[in-house]
Design an enzyme around this catalytic site. Structure first.
Site, PDB file in Angstrom:
ATOM      1  N   ASP A  80      -9.774   0.075   1.310  1.00  0.00           N
ATOM      2  CA  ASP A  80      -9.274   1.019   0.234  1.00  0.00           C
ATOM      3  C   ASP A  80     -10.331   1.056  -1.035  1.00  0.00           C
ATOM      4  O   ASP A  80     -10.697   0.102  -1.554  1.00  0.00           O
ATOM      5  CB  ASP A  80      -8.051   0.523  -0.335  1.00  0.00           C
ATOM      6  CG  ASP A  80      -7.086   1.535  -0.914  1.00  0.00           C
ATOM      7  OD1 ASP A  80      -7.589   2.412  -1.246  1.00  0.00           O
ATOM      8  OD2 ASP A  80      -5.857   1.326  -0.868  1.00  0.00           O
ATOM      9  N   ASP A  81     -10.752   2.329  -1.137  1.00  0.00           N
ATOM     10  CA  ASP A  81     -11.713   2.711  -2.373  1.00  0.00           C
ATOM     11  C   ASP A  81     -12.999   1.868  -2.071  1.00  0.00           C
ATOM     12  O   ASP A  81     -13.419   1.664  -3.275  1.00  0.00           O
ATOM     13  CB  ASP A  81     -10.747   2.504  -3.650  1.00  0.00           C
ATOM     14  CG  ASP A  81      -9.797   3.223  -4.045  1.00  0.00           C
ATOM     15  OD1 ASP A  81      -9.535   4.258  -3.335  1.00  0.00           O
ATOM     16  OD2 ASP A  81      -9.077   3.279  -5.039  1.00  0.00           O
ATOM     17  N   CYS A 135      -5.750   8.487  -1.285  1.00  0.00           N
ATOM     18  CA  CYS A 135      -4.978   7.950  -0.389  1.00  0.00           C
ATOM     19  C   CYS A 135      -4.445   8.408   0.825  1.00  0.00           C
ATOM     20  O   CYS A 135      -4.548   8.306   2.153  1.00  0.00           O
ATOM     21  CB  CYS A 135      -4.087   6.883  -0.904  1.00  0.00           C
ATOM     22  SG  CYS A 135      -5.198   5.726  -2.332  1.00  0.00           S
ATOM     23  N   ARG A 182      -5.318   8.879   4.921  1.00  0.00           N
ATOM     24  CA  ARG A 182      -4.723   8.111   5.914  1.00  0.00           C
ATOM     25  C   ARG A 182      -3.754   9.059   7.127  1.00  0.00           C
ATOM     26  O   ARG A 182      -4.020   8.542   8.279  1.00  0.00           O
ATOM     27  CB  ARG A 182      -3.561   7.193   5.355  1.00  0.00           C
ATOM     28  CG  ARG A 182      -4.236   6.087   4.790  1.00  0.00           C
ATOM     29  CD  ARG A 182      -3.583   5.431   3.422  1.00  0.00           C
ATOM     30  NE  ARG A 182      -4.371   4.880   2.488  1.00  0.00           N
ATOM     31  CZ  ARG A 182      -4.981   3.572   2.799  1.00  0.00           C
ATOM     32  NH1 ARG A 182      -4.580   2.829   3.734  1.00  0.00           N
ATOM     33  NH2 ARG A 182      -5.753   3.153   1.948  1.00  0.00           N
ATOM     34  N   LYS A 213      -1.324  -1.373   3.700  1.00  0.00           N
ATOM     35  CA  LYS A 213      -0.807  -0.373   3.027  1.00  0.00           C
ATOM     36  C   LYS A 213      -0.412   0.862   3.729  1.00  0.00           C
ATOM     37  O   LYS A 213      -1.282   1.011   4.920  1.00  0.00           O
ATOM     38  CB  LYS A 213      -1.934   0.431   2.154  1.00  0.00           C
ATOM     39  CG  LYS A 213      -1.570   1.611   1.433  1.00  0.00           C
ATOM     40  CD  LYS A 213      -2.747   1.650   0.350  1.00  0.00           C
ATOM     41  CE  LYS A 213      -2.838   3.077  -0.225  1.00  0.00           C
ATOM     42  NZ  LYS A 213      -4.060   3.115  -1.070  1.00  0.00           N
ATOM     43  N   HIS A 234       1.650   4.148   2.656  1.00  0.00           N
ATOM     44  CA  HIS A 234       1.590   5.600   1.818  1.00  0.00           C
ATOM     45  C   HIS A 234       1.574   6.605   2.359  1.00  0.00           C
ATOM     46  O   HIS A 234       0.951   7.632   2.260  1.00  0.00           O
ATOM     47  CB  HIS A 234       0.048   5.368   1.145  1.00  0.00           C
ATOM     48  CG  HIS A 234       0.250   5.927  -0.330  1.00  0.00           C
ATOM     49  ND1 HIS A 234      -0.768   5.806  -1.196  1.00  0.00           N
ATOM     50  CD2 HIS A 234       1.249   6.576  -0.954  1.00  0.00           C
ATOM     51  CE1 HIS A 234      -0.369   6.352  -2.360  1.00  0.00           C
ATOM     52  NE2 HIS A 234       0.694   6.740  -2.170  1.00  0.00           N
ATOM     53  N   SER A 281       0.036   1.971  -2.471  1.00  0.00           N
ATOM     54  CA  SER A 281      -0.919   1.440  -3.356  1.00  0.00           C
ATOM     55  C   SER A 281      -0.229   0.357  -3.870  1.00  0.00           C
ATOM     56  O   SER A 281       1.102   0.170  -4.523  1.00  0.00           O
ATOM     57  CB  SER A 281      -1.752   2.167  -4.176  1.00  0.00           C
ATOM     58  OG  SER A 281      -2.402   3.526  -3.201  1.00  0.00           O
ATOM     59  N   HIS A 339      -8.820  -1.527  -3.585  1.00  0.00           N
ATOM     60  CA  HIS A 339      -8.122  -0.981  -4.842  1.00  0.00           C
ATOM     61  C   HIS A 339      -7.595  -1.673  -5.789  1.00  0.00           C
ATOM     62  O   HIS A 339      -7.593  -2.934  -5.530  1.00  0.00           O
ATOM     63  CB  HIS A 339      -6.910  -0.178  -3.768  1.00  0.00           C
ATOM     64  CG  HIS A 339      -6.180   0.989  -4.950  1.00  0.00           C
ATOM     65  ND1 HIS A 339      -5.402   0.615  -5.994  1.00  0.00           N
ATOM     66  CD2 HIS A 339      -6.102   2.101  -4.447  1.00  0.00           C
ATOM     67  CE1 HIS A 339      -5.004   1.830  -6.256  1.00  0.00           C
ATOM     68  NE2 HIS A 339      -5.140   2.658  -5.425  1.00  0.00           N
ATOM     69  N   ASP A 361     -11.438   4.422   3.436  1.00  0.00           N
ATOM     70  CA  ASP A 361     -10.537   5.634   3.145  1.00  0.00           C
ATOM     71  C   ASP A 361     -10.669   6.758   2.279  1.00  0.00           C
ATOM     72  O   ASP A 361     -10.660   7.867   2.217  1.00  0.00           O
ATOM     73  CB  ASP A 361      -8.992   5.218   2.815  1.00  0.00           C
ATOM     74  CG  ASP A 361      -9.037   4.764   1.307  1.00  0.00           C
ATOM     75  OD1 ASP A 361      -9.733   4.197   0.890  1.00  0.00           O
ATOM     76  OD2 ASP A 361      -7.822   4.821   0.622  1.00  0.00           O
ATOM     77  N   ASN A 362     -11.731   6.243   1.436  1.00  0.00           N
ATOM     78  CA  ASN A 362     -12.430   7.310   0.551  1.00  0.00           C
ATOM     79  C   ASN A 362     -13.341   6.410  -0.493  1.00  0.00           C
ATOM     80  O   ASN A 362     -13.364   5.073  -0.366  1.00  0.00           O
ATOM     81  CB  ASN A 362     -11.595   8.089  -0.431  1.00  0.00           C
ATOM     82  CG  ASN A 362     -10.303   7.315  -1.092  1.00  0.00           C
ATOM     83  OD1 ASN A 362      -9.261   7.278  -0.753  1.00  0.00           O
ATOM     84  ND2 ASN A 362     -10.937   6.294  -2.029  1.00  0.00           N
ATOM     85  N   LYS A 377     -14.351   9.173  -5.911  1.00  0.00           N
ATOM     86  CA  LYS A 377     -12.733   9.495  -5.210  1.00  0.00           C
ATOM     87  C   LYS A 377     -12.335  10.738  -5.826  1.00  0.00           C
ATOM     88  O   LYS A 377     -12.648  10.943  -7.206  1.00  0.00           O
ATOM     89  CB  LYS A 377     -11.986   8.084  -5.633  1.00  0.00           C
ATOM     90  CG  LYS A 377     -10.445   8.216  -5.375  1.00  0.00           C
ATOM     91  CD  LYS A 377      -9.893   6.966  -5.398  1.00  0.00           C
ATOM     92  CE  LYS A 377      -8.486   7.005  -5.302  1.00  0.00           C
ATOM     93  NZ  LYS A 377      -7.503   5.778  -5.475  1.00  0.00           N
TER      94      LYS A 377
END
Length: 548
Positions: A37-38, A77, A81, A130, A132, A155, A244, A293-294, A324
């Site tokens: 994540d991130d 997010c 996904r 996660k 989301h 998140s 994240h 994811d990004n 992001k």
């Protein structure tokens, strides 16, 4: 005999947890998708020499294939996904922005997930981490093709905890009975605690973030072990909380990257643990695919990752973020590795233009299953690239708006070979609080990424190069929009209702509870060993202990 090395202790730990039984090969391969994540493209040492905190991921790259032109399907997010699990952009699957704690809906029910396809093909399916993509009613992962779920519904900054960790700005811990009410703080969730689910049951609220990585590692190992012993192929979707915010590193930071570096080292240790667990159950039977994811969340300042060379210099000169939420390379070009001994070439770097969209059709093809009918897919079956038989990916790749300027989900940038065209820029916040002005570009800004990976200077509109490539880009853009408009498009329900908030006991402050006797909420010896292993491995770089 002397003191055993940390690596010897790690090997012993693996044996203690009972992960050494090999598994017979089967026709259908196992799949593990690890989604960070991130995480920034430059957060892996194998991508960016300045990064020193990822020895396990670097070893994974050396044992498999590294993709250096790999992109998330969106740069925030929920849309990212949803696209991974459907192989379709948000403009098709309906998920164009993030779901909230109070969201009633989620990924539309008429969208077929990768887990549903693989479950139908005979796979054991598990999701850890996660989600989301909707938590209310049948949007919960237990109703979207996963036999087992363990994790948080969104998140981990979307609920208070007693271990709030590091955030920018910092958020307070959950209220307790008898504590005076606080003034609400922007971007902090203080009323309801973050829940931890096992299947459809909340087993802890608030989550103890300090032990979450160890719990994910243990549950992942348990799922792999049980699925392997069952003789069925398995699909594990492991969606990490790292990187994240809030960051909750297990150790005092020792590197120049401070808190972020310590958390990055923990994530690296977790991935290394999963690889070793996987290898111990029949090396060569499992495809492990790691991706982000990004890109990094720039407004979190020193708690954000590194985009490497992809800094979006044109945007930074005008203020605002180029990571992001944006369509700049720093927002969607992510680290990606694939490991499958005997199938995927080792120590190979691929320059093919690929995306998380490709995971769905590729795994479906490798499983011998078929794609769902009556819809179009943005992803490709890229197994020839995985196997080193080709290095050709997408001819055109679309980048949607993910919370910056413009309409959510709208296609605002397009990649064609080495060229990147922008139709809208600006609108995302940088560390210094600036937000770049929203600008619409007709004709589009066009960058040649082969010469300008920093996206610093767009081609001169009057130049021969610009005039030569513009017609091809314009045709590709128009064709893409037409293809989406004539597809079977879903619409997500983004309505909100306070009753949709996960709460295991509304009678307690912040919905506090812990299910009595719940396995996931009760520490056991194996989890303690997992936590110890992760701590040991955080200290270890390529087999040598670091100074702490």
């Amino acid at each position: 005999m002397g003191t055993p090395s940390p690596r010897a202790v790690l090997v012993l730990t693996v044996a203690l947890v009972g992960l050494s039984a090999p598994r017979a090969a089967c026709k259908q391969p196992n799949f593990i998708v690890i989604l960070a994540d991130d995480v920034g493209w430059g957060d892996l040492g194998t991508n960016w020499a300045e990064t020193k905190e990822t020895p396990n991921l670097d070893e994974l790259a050396a044992a498999g294939t590294r993709f250096v032109d790999f992109h998330s399907a969106a740069s925030t997010c929920s849309p990212s996904r949803a696209s991974l699990l459907t192989g379709r952009l948000g403009a098709r699957n309906g998920v164009t922005h993030n779901f909230a704690v109070t969201s009633v809906g989620g990924l539309p029910m008429n969208e077929t997930t990768l887990s549903e396809v693989l479950q139908e093909a005979g796979y054991s399916t598990g999701a850890i981490g996660k989600w989301h993509l909707g938590h209310h009613g049948h949007h919960h992962p237990s109703f979207r093709g996963f036999d087992y779920y363990f994790g948080i519904p969104y998140s981990h900054d979307m609920g208070c905890t007693d271990t709030p960790g590091y955030n920018h700005p910092p958020c307070p811990p959950c209220l307790r009975h008898g504590m005076a009410a606080r003034v609400a703080r922007k971007d902090c969730y203080t009323e309801v605690a973050l829940p931890l689910f096992e299947n459809v049951t909340i087993v802890q609220q608030p989550v103890n973030l300090s032990s979450l990585a160890a719990r994910y590692a243990e549950e992942a190992a348990r799922f792999i072990r049980q699925a392997s012993n069952s003789g069925r192929p398995f699909f594990l979707y492991l969606a990490l909380a790292h990187m994240h915010v809030p960051l909750v590193p297990p150790l005092t930071p020792t590197s120049g990257r401070g808190i972020y570096g310590a958390a990055l080292r923990e994530m690296d240790a977790l991935v290394g643990w999963i690889k070793r667990v996987t290898d111990s159950h029949g090396k060569g039977n499992t495809l492990l695919w790691f991706a982000g994811d990004n890109g990094p969340w720039a407004q979190k300042c020193e708690l954000a990752g590194s985009p490497g060379p992809f800094v979006g210099a044109w945007q930074k000169q005008r203020g605002g973020s180029s990571a992001k939420q944006t369509t700049w390379e720093g927002g969607h070009r992510v680290p990606a590795l694939a490991y499958w001994p005997g199938h995927i070439p080792a120590n190979r770097t691929s320059h093919a233009l690929l995306s998380t969209l490709d995971i769905f059709p590729t795994l479906v093809a490798l499983a011998g299953a078929v794609l769902p009918p009556n819809r179009r897919f943005d992803g490709l079956d890229v197994s020839p690239v995985l196997f080193g038989q080709s290095d050709v990916g997408h001819k055109v790749l679309l980048h949607p708006n993910s919370g910056a300027a413009g309409k959510d989900g709208a296609i605002e940038a397009l990649r064609l070979a080495q060229y990147k065209a922008f139709y809208t820029t600006g609108g995302a916040m940088a560390c210094n609080g600036s937000v770049g002005p929203a600008e619409h570009h007709h004709p589009p800004l066009i960058f040649n990424l082969d010469r300008d990976s920093q996206e610093q200077k767009p081609l001169d509109v009057a130049s021969r190069e610009y005039q030569a490539v513009l017609p091809t880009i314009s045709r590709a853009y128009a064709q893409a929009l037409e293809d989406i408009a004539t597809d079977n498009i879903s619409v997500a329900d983004y309505s909100r209702d306070p009753s949709a908030v996960p709460c295991c006991d509304a009678q307690h402050v912040a919905c506090r509870c812990q299910a009595p006797g719940a396995r996931a909420a009760t520490p056991d010896c194996s989890m303690e060993r997992t936590a110890t292993w992760l701590l040991l491995d955080v200290h270890t770089v390529h087999g040598h202990p670091t100074q702490t």
